[in-house]
Design an enzyme around this catalytic site. Sequence first.
Site, PDB file in Angstrom:
ATOM      1  CB  SER A 148       2.811 -25.110  33.345  1.00  0.00           C
ATOM      2  OG  SER A 148       2.467 -24.149  34.326  1.00  0.00           O
ATOM      3  CE1 TYR A 162       4.393 -21.290  30.027  1.00  0.00           C
ATOM      4  CE2 TYR A 162       2.905 -21.486  31.898  1.00  0.00           C
ATOM      5  CZ  TYR A 162       4.093 -21.814  31.279  1.00  0.00           C
ATOM      6  OH  TYR A 162       4.977 -22.671  31.883  1.00  0.00           O
TER       7      TYR A 162
END
Length: 261
Positions: A148, A162
Amino acid sequence: MSLSDPLSFFDVKGKVALITGASGAFGAVAAEVLSAAGCKVVLAAGNADAMADVADKCTGDVHQINARPSDEATCADMVAKTVEAFGSLDILVVASGMNKVALINDMEPETFTNVMDANVTQSWLVARAAAAQMKAQGQGGKIVLMSSARGLLGHPAGYTAYCASKAAVDGMTKALGCELGPTGITVNAIAPTVFRSPLTAWMFEDDDKAKAVRSGFLARVPKGRLGEPEDLAGPLLFLSSKASDFYTGHILYADGGYTAG
């Protein structure tokens, strides 16, 4: 392959691809794209009903495994079932993972551990099982991990777990790229920014909240829009095919220029 036939570099017909997290947004894209390109695909997901819907959109040979890459034995079983179904394993796409958003003092340690396990440990376990099979076959292979833009950039709204997990995936990608390069196995990662999925659909709406959030975000995106599923299709096919044979340990940002500025 020949430079006079450039499309042959992207030919994956007859290859066998295992896709974990196949019921999720990126997993569904991977399944549809690779099957349409001629791969035999093995879908693995914990949500059997959602996985069946993805399988219905695939063309050609499809096999389904109702499991997540939760431990060593399960990952070994996924690979074994892939080989049993189609005779080999040529491409692994790790699309499984999770996110839990909370500020650091509101997040339970167990939640942080669960995110790291789903995004890092499970990716490592299934890549480990796939690499062993690819090495035994002796013909190289392709491993594509899911990162990501948050592996590179922080976020102020409760993304400590995350961001940390995706930064770890980036490091794993580079380390495995170095380790497995001599075997002919390439390891790369696709790192999108926000793209359309069931979890982000609200950001594409026309209500005031969505417009405000989208406006602030798009100020950082040179392309001036959020991502669509098809924006992941080209990078995936590239990293799954011979076109990327000289590319390993790379993080490919599918982000409209978000991380460039």
